[in-house]
Write a protein that holds these residues in place. Structure first.
Motif, PDB file in Angstrom:
ATOM      1  N   THR A  32      15.378  -0.220  14.820  1.00 15.50           N
ATOM      2  CA  THR A  32      14.845  -1.219  13.900  1.00 15.50           C
ATOM      3  C   THR A  32      15.934  -1.802  12.989  1.00 15.50           C
ATOM      4  N   GLY A  33      17.098  -1.218  12.988  1.00 19.20           N
ATOM      5  CA  GLY A  33      18.237  -1.791  12.286  1.00 19.20           C
ATOM      6  C   GLY A  33      18.044  -2.044  10.799  1.00 19.20           C
ATOM      7  N   GLY A  34      17.188  -1.288  10.146  1.00 17.93           N
ATOM      8  CA  GLY A  34      16.960  -1.444   8.711  1.00 17.93           C
ATOM      9  C   GLY A  34      15.746  -2.291   8.362  1.00 17.93           C
ATOM     10  N   LEU A  35      14.992  -2.725   9.372  1.00 21.50           N
ATOM     11  CA  LEU A  35      13.825  -3.580   9.121  1.00 21.50           C
ATOM     12  C   LEU A  35      12.776  -2.875   8.267  1.00 21.50           C
ATOM     13  N   LEU A  36      12.490  -1.614   8.553  1.00 15.61           N
ATOM     14  CA  LEU A  36      11.515  -0.886   7.738  1.00 15.61           C
ATOM     15  C   LEU A  36      11.969  -0.837   6.289  1.00 15.61           C
ATOM     16  N   SER A  37      13.225  -0.531   6.070  1.00 12.70           N
ATOM     17  CA  SER A  37      13.752  -0.465   4.704  1.00 12.70           C
ATOM     18  C   SER A  37      13.651  -1.812   4.006  1.00 12.70           C
ATOM     19  N   SER A  38      13.924  -2.876   4.738  1.00 17.11           N
ATOM     20  CA  SER A  38      13.790  -4.211   4.169  1.00 17.11           C
ATOM     21  C   SER A  38      12.352  -4.475   3.732  1.00 17.11           C
ATOM     22  N   LEU A  39      11.401  -4.106   4.574  1.00 17.95           N
ATOM     23  CA  LEU A  39       9.989  -4.317   4.229  1.00 17.95           C
ATOM     24  C   LEU A  39       9.587  -3.485   3.017  1.00 17.95           C
ATOM     25  N   LEU A  40      10.056  -2.253   2.950  1.00 23.14           N
ATOM     26  CA  LEU A  40       9.723  -1.398   1.814  1.00 23.14           C
ATOM     27  C   LEU A  40      10.308  -1.935   0.508  1.00 23.14           C
ATOM     28  N   THR A  41      11.497  -2.504   0.586  1.00 23.33           N
ATOM     29  CA  THR A  41      12.140  -2.997  -0.630  1.00 23.33           C
ATOM     30  C   THR A  41      11.732  -4.420  -0.986  1.00 23.33           C
ATOM     31  N   ASP A  42      10.914  -5.054  -0.164  1.00 23.85           N
ATOM     32  CA  ASP A  42      10.357  -6.363  -0.509  1.00 23.85           C
ATOM     33  C   ASP A  42       9.305  -6.259  -1.611  1.00 23.85           C
ATOM     34  N   VAL A  43       8.849  -5.051  -1.884  1.00 19.69           N
ATOM     35  CA  VAL A  43       7.803  -4.821  -2.878  1.00 19.69           C
ATOM     36  C   VAL A  43       8.431  -4.693  -4.268  1.00 19.69           C
ATOM     37  N   GLU A  44       7.890  -5.450  -5.213  1.00 15.16           N
ATOM     38  CA  GLU A  44       8.367  -5.359  -6.586  1.00 15.16           C
ATOM     39  C   GLU A  44       8.205  -3.930  -7.097  1.00 15.16           C
TER      40      GLU A  44
ATOM     41  N   ALA B  25       0.834  -1.211   0.000  1.00 13.47           N
ATOM     42  CA  ALA B  25       0.000   0.000   0.000  1.00 13.47           C
ATOM     43  C   ALA B  25       0.866   1.257   0.000  1.00 13.47           C
ATOM     44  N   VAL B  26       1.942   1.240   0.768  1.00 12.67           N
ATOM     45  CA  VAL B  26       2.857   2.384   0.789  1.00 12.67           C
ATOM     46  C   VAL B  26       3.483   2.556  -0.591  1.00 12.67           C
ATOM     47  N   GLY B  27       3.945   1.465  -1.174  1.00  9.51           N
ATOM     48  CA  GLY B  27       4.551   1.534  -2.499  1.00  9.51           C
ATOM     49  C   GLY B  27       3.597   2.079  -3.539  1.00  9.51           C
ATOM     50  N   LYS B  28       2.355   1.653  -3.476  1.00 13.30           N
ATOM     51  CA  LYS B  28       1.339   2.142  -4.424  1.00 13.30           C
ATOM     52  C   LYS B  28       1.113   3.637  -4.241  1.00 13.30           C
ATOM     53  N   ALA B  29       0.995   4.075  -2.984  1.00 17.50           N
ATOM     54  CA  ALA B  29       0.779   5.505  -2.714  1.00 17.50           C
ATOM     55  C   ALA B  29       1.955   6.338  -3.200  1.00 17.50           C
ATOM     56  N   LEU B  30       3.163   5.861  -2.954  1.00 16.87           N
ATOM     57  CA  LEU B  30       4.353   6.597  -3.398  1.00 16.87           C
ATOM     58  C   LEU B  30       4.421   6.648  -4.922  1.00 16.87           C
ATOM     59  N   SER B  31       4.173   5.520  -5.566  1.00 17.04           N
ATOM     60  CA  SER B  31       4.230   5.466  -7.032  1.00 17.04           C
ATOM     61  C   SER B  31       3.186   6.371  -7.675  1.00 17.04           C
ATOM     62  N   GLU B  32       1.972   6.334  -7.150  1.00 19.13           N
ATOM     63  CA  GLU B  32       0.895   7.167  -7.706  1.00 19.13           C
ATOM     64  C   GLU B  32       1.230   8.653  -7.620  1.00 19.13           C
ATOM     65  N   ARG B  33       1.973   9.043  -6.621  1.00 15.30           N
ATOM     66  CA  ARG B  33       2.305  10.450  -6.404  1.00 15.30           C
ATOM     67  C   ARG B  33       3.694  10.820  -6.913  1.00 15.30           C
ATOM     68  N   GLU B  34       4.355   9.838  -7.521  1.00 16.25           N
ATOM     69  CA  GLU B  34       5.729  10.027  -7.982  1.00 16.25           C
ATOM     70  C   GLU B  34       6.608  10.562  -6.858  1.00 16.25           C
ATOM     71  N   ALA B  35       6.373  10.045  -5.661  1.00 16.14           N
ATOM     72  CA  ALA B  35       7.129  10.437  -4.477  1.00 16.14           C
ATOM     73  C   ALA B  35       8.275   9.454  -4.255  1.00 16.14           C
ATOM     74  N   THR B  36       9.264   9.906  -3.509  1.00 15.51           N
ATOM     75  CA  THR B  36      10.399   9.056  -3.154  1.00 15.51           C
ATOM     76  C   THR B  36      10.565   9.055  -1.644  1.00 15.51           C
ATOM     77  N   ILE B  37      11.172   7.991  -1.140  1.00 16.19           N
ATOM     78  CA  ILE B  37      11.296   7.829   0.301  1.00 16.19           C
ATOM     79  C   ILE B  37      12.701   7.375   0.681  1.00 16.19           C
ATOM     80  N   SER B  38      13.128   7.837   1.848  1.00 22.83           N
ATOM     81  CA  SER B  38      14.371   7.380   2.452  1.00 22.83           C
ATOM     82  C   SER B  38      14.119   7.195   3.941  1.00 22.83           C
TER      83      SER B  38
END
Length: 170
Positions: free
Chosen positions: A39-51, A20-33
């Motif tokens: 969390t030691g990078g866990l959030l980033s891992s979850l975000l990058t699990d999305v094709e 859902a986050v990936g879809k929202a970002l893509s629809e808005r042509e937004a970028t995230i860091s």
């Protein structure tokens, strides 16, 4: 329900939130860091699990030490001295710093105490601050999670994903 099934259910929820986050970002042509501490990078891992996440996810800094928070994320020394590494102010500056460092439209900052040690009376184990900053303003949430170190990390990452979904729907 057994622990195994609870884990599978929670993983599916996080996968759905990441999508859902990936879809929202893509629809808005937004970028995230991200700027993650406990969390030691866990959030980033979850975000990058999305094709297709390479179109919106630019990078992360796992900033466990105050030195890295200051040098890479430009968290002010005064903020760390006055409020501590685990604070609303530090999470906010981490989110802003990630955005600035990586040139993204949204930054997430997570800092807290995953445990099992390290807690104090005023900042107990499980206290995690999560900040989302971007062109729709800033949100910071203080959380008091329960459970093991892994439980706290998973709850923090899941909460950050929910905050990102909410960020565009508020």
């Amino acid at each position: 329900m057994s622990d195994y099934y609870m884990v599978i259910k929670n993983l599916q929820v996080m996968k759905d939130l990441s999508t859902a986050v990936g879809k929202a970002l893509s629809e808005r042509e937004a970028t995230i860091s991200c700027a993650e501490s406990c969390t030691g990078g866990l959030l980033s891992s979850l975000l990058t699990d999305v094709e297709g996440s390479s179109s919106y996810f630019k990078g992360t800094v796992v900033a466990y030490s105050n030195e890295i928070k200051e040098k890479l994320l430009e968290v002010r020394h005064e903020t760390l001295e006055k409020y501590g590494a685990v604070s609303e102010e530090t999470a906010r500056e981490m989110a802003r710093g990630a955005m600035k460092l990586m040139g993204t439209t949204i930054g997430v900052g997570i800092t807290g105490i995953a445990g099992p040690g390290g807690g104090t009376e005023t900042k107990p184990v499980g206290r995690v601050y999560i900040a989302v900053a971007g062109n729709h303003g800033e949100q910071v949430r203080a959380n008091d999670f329960m459970g093991s170190r892994d439980d706290v990390k998973l709850q923090a990452a899941s909460t950050a994903l929910r905050m990102l979904v909410d960020y565009y729907t508020l």
